[in-house]
Design an enzyme around this catalytic site. Structure first.
Site, PDB file in Angstrom:
ATOM      1  N   ASN A   1      13.370  -6.917   1.250  1.00 13.28           N
ATOM      2  CA  ASN A   1      12.215  -5.953   1.429  1.00 13.28           C
ATOM      3  C   ASN A   1      11.592  -5.978   0.158  1.00 13.28           C
ATOM      4  O   ASN A   1      11.878  -5.322  -0.850  1.00 13.28           O
ATOM      5  CB  ASN A   1      12.671  -4.660   1.744  1.00 13.28           C
ATOM      6  CG  ASN A   1      11.821  -3.574   1.916  1.00 13.28           C
ATOM      7  OD1 ASN A   1      10.615  -3.738   1.681  1.00 13.28           O
ATOM      8  ND2 ASN A   1      12.194  -2.289   2.321  1.00 13.28           N
TER       9      ASN A   1
ATOM     10  N   ARG B   1      11.126  -8.303   5.487  1.00 11.86           N
ATOM     11  CA  ARG B   1      10.290  -6.988   6.125  1.00 11.86           C
ATOM     12  C   ARG B   1       9.060  -7.264   5.438  1.00 11.86           C
ATOM     13  O   ARG B   1       8.638  -7.486   4.413  1.00 11.86           O
ATOM     14  CB  ARG B   1      10.835  -5.581   5.594  1.00 11.86           C
ATOM     15  CG  ARG B   1      10.239  -4.685   5.937  1.00 11.86           C
ATOM     16  CD  ARG B   1      10.403  -3.327   5.200  1.00 11.86           C
ATOM     17  NE  ARG B   1       9.363  -2.401   5.641  1.00 11.86           N
ATOM     18  CZ  ARG B   1       9.128  -1.047   4.927  1.00 11.86           C
ATOM     19  NH1 ARG B   1       9.277  -1.255   3.789  1.00 11.86           N
ATOM     20  NH2 ARG B   1       8.327  -0.538   5.463  1.00 11.86           N
TER      21      ARG B   1
ATOM     22  N   HIS C   1       6.949   1.898  10.507  1.00  6.97           N
ATOM     23  CA  HIS C   1       8.557   2.290  10.793  1.00  6.97           C
ATOM     24  C   HIS C   1       8.970   1.667  12.010  1.00  6.97           C
ATOM     25  O   HIS C   1      10.032   2.185  12.683  1.00  6.97           O
ATOM     26  CB  HIS C   1       8.783   3.809  10.863  1.00  6.97           C
ATOM     27  CG  HIS C   1       8.644   4.317   9.442  1.00  6.97           C
ATOM     28  ND1 HIS C   1       8.268   5.663   9.458  1.00  6.97           N
ATOM     29  CD2 HIS C   1       9.045   4.159   8.147  1.00  6.97           C
ATOM     30  CE1 HIS C   1       8.138   6.017   8.073  1.00  6.97           C
ATOM     31  NE2 HIS C   1       8.812   5.034   7.379  1.00  6.97           N
TER      32      HIS C   1
ATOM     33  N   ARG D   1       3.112  12.190   0.816  1.00  3.38           N
ATOM     34  CA  ARG D   1       1.505  12.073   1.764  1.00  3.38           C
ATOM     35  C   ARG D   1       1.057  13.003   2.313  1.00  3.38           C
ATOM     36  O   ARG D   1       1.956  13.953   2.961  1.00  3.38           O
ATOM     37  CB  ARG D   1       1.836  10.696   2.540  1.00  3.38           C
ATOM     38  CG  ARG D   1       2.145   9.371   1.964  1.00  3.38           C
ATOM     39  CD  ARG D   1       2.187   8.254   2.917  1.00  3.38           C
ATOM     40  NE  ARG D   1       2.517   6.977   2.104  1.00  3.38           N
ATOM     41  CZ  ARG D   1       3.670   6.577   2.848  1.00  3.38           C
ATOM     42  NH1 ARG D   1       4.321   6.811   3.901  1.00  3.38           N
ATOM     43  NH2 ARG D   1       4.110   5.168   2.013  1.00  3.38           N
TER      44      ARG D   1
ATOM     45  N   GLU E   1      17.502  -0.392   8.916  1.00  5.32           N
ATOM     46  CA  GLU E   1      16.552  -1.501   9.194  1.00  5.32           C
ATOM     47  C   GLU E   1      17.004  -2.735   8.999  1.00  5.32           C
ATOM     48  O   GLU E   1      16.682  -3.831   9.480  1.00  5.32           O
ATOM     49  CB  GLU E   1      15.423  -1.020   8.324  1.00  5.32           C
ATOM     50  CG  GLU E   1      14.764   0.220   9.058  1.00  5.32           C
ATOM     51  CD  GLU E   1      13.745   0.817   7.968  1.00  5.32           C
ATOM     52  OE1 GLU E   1      14.147   1.596   7.246  1.00  5.32           O
ATOM     53  OE2 GLU E   1      12.629   0.792   8.294  1.00  5.32           O
TER      54      GLU E   1
END
Ligand code: ADP
Length: 397
Positions: free
Chosen positions: A7, A90, A179, A240, A383
């Site tokens: 990743n 990823r 996601h 965010r 993940e």
């Protein structure tokens, strides 16, 4: 098969090596501060975490350091690099082009580059990781697993924004969602936990981490999700803002004398529970401060939970019902107070939370009582394992 899962960000690279037969991680860690000074974190399964400061001018050196650590005679998990059978990357944004994972070749790299307009912070960094691995692990097959792919099943009414249609035609301005690897993994695990086929369930997954999103999964397919063209839309997150009135952007730009980029930086990095509390993006800090009477820390958590509950409600409407609600990621897996607060808005669905079960952290548990009309589950996401599985499936094909 031994799969190296990567990743890659602009200055960091997280990695994990997974044995796909046992589905166990053999080693994991990350490279940080790439291009600045460089630090390698390496931890073999069951072993001590090692931290090494070492120069990493580019991601290629970072990949070399990781591989050296994996074959280190003392603490490595392999005798030779030949034992790495595949690499799974990823990749953040696959646009409309990628509705599933893919083996990586030059054509794919070019197509991902073409999606970079949509994810300028992520895609170029992901591709640097791909190139670095290609340079060092020449003949090892590689797969790309997209954050957006799972959501490509969203119907048009969910993904179109109410803006002139030509913006969609010309620039592909629409909701994509992120996601996806996590939402897909968690919704499948939830079905397994309930011993029901995924294809028969209406599931809502709440991925509540530093970045956060909710997804409506109907009969195994994503039909709506809270993040949009970029990961900025939707829930109030760690830093965010999530949804705001676009007019506020112009208003604030004028009042604060900021440019568009600066405002977007504020909305991405200085907003969310961090901006609201003025304290931290970490829910452990907010909990501590709220406990000591800090009203803004409490407000930040309340805003976060309220927004999550509103999204859940809207997805119950979108699916005309819900069978199971799942909590996952850093906050969802660890913060029982957040889960309880969100569920407190959902009594109308017949949800009853088992207070004792809700003390659980980071393990697969049913959080609702046997009488609850909707199952509430804690499902830790994984993940890396999902990327490993996708990679193996593509290679075996
Ligand atoms: P990301 O992958 O988006 O960086 P994670 O899913 O790892 O995020 O979630 C990180 C967040 O999880 C932290 O910022 C913190 O708010 C929250 N978190 C982690 N551990 C706990 C805990 N024990 N209690 C409450 N919140 C936690």
């Amino acid at each position: 098969m031994n799969v190296l899962v990567i990743n890659c960000g602009s200055s960091s690279l997280k990695y994990q090596v997974i044995d796909s037969d046992s589905e166990k991680a053999l080693a994991k860690g990350l490279c940080e501060r790439i291009g600045i000074d460089g630090r390698l974190v390496y931890q073999p399964n069951g072993g001590e975490k090692e931290i090494t400061e070492c120069a990493m001018p580019t991601h290629t050196e970072a990949v070399r350091m990781v591989l050296d650590a994996l074959v280190n005679p003392k603490t490595g998990v392999f005798k030779s690099l030949d034992e790495i059978d595949a690499v799974g990357h990823r990749l953040v944004h696959g646009g409309e082009r990628f509705a599933s994972s893919t083996l990586i070749n030059e054509e794919v790299i070019q197509a991902v580059e073409e999606c970079s307009d949509l994810a300028p912070l992520h895609n170029p960094a992901n591709l640097i990781g791909v190139r670095a691995c290609q340079e060092v692990l020449k003949d090892v097959p590689m797969a790309g697993v997209f954050d957006t792919a799972f959501h490509q099943t969203m119907p048009m009414e969910a993904y179109l924004y109410g803006v002139p249609y030509e913006y969609y035609e010309k620039y592909k301005v629409r909701k994509y969602g992120f996601h996806g690897t996590s939402h897909s993994y968690v919704s499948k695990r939830a079905a397994e936990m309930l011993n029901k086929p995924c294809e028969s369930l209406k599931t809502i997954v709440c991925h509540l981490g530093n970045g956060a999103s909710v997804c409506a999964v109907k009969n195994g397919k994503s039909i709506d999700t809270s993040m949009g063209l970029s990961p900025l839309e939707g829930l109030v997150m760690g830093t965010r803002s999530g949804d705001i009135d676009p007019s506020a952007v112009e208003f604030l730009a004028k009042k604060e004398g900021l440019g568009l980029e600066e405002i977007l930086n504020v909305l991405n990095k200085e907003s969310g529970v961090y901006g609201l509390s003025g304290l931290s993006s970490d829910f452990r800090d907010l909990d501590r401060a709220a406990g000591e009477g800090d009203a803004r820390a409490k407000a930040a958590r309340d805003v976060f939970c309220y927004r999550a509950a509103k999204y859940i409600g809207s997805y119950v409407a979108a699916m005309n019902g819900v069978d199971v609600i799942c909590f996952t990621a850093g906050v969802g897996e660890n913060d029982g107070k957040v889960r309880e607060k969100i569920c407190s808005y959902l009594g109308y669905l017949g949800i009853e939370l088992d207070k004792e079960a809700n003390k659980a952290r980071g393990e697969e548990v049913t959080l609702s009582t046997p009488d609850s009309r909707v199952a509430v589950l804690l499902v830790p996401t994984n993940e890396e394992l999902a990327i490993c599985r996708e990679t193996v499936a593509l290679i075996k094909k």
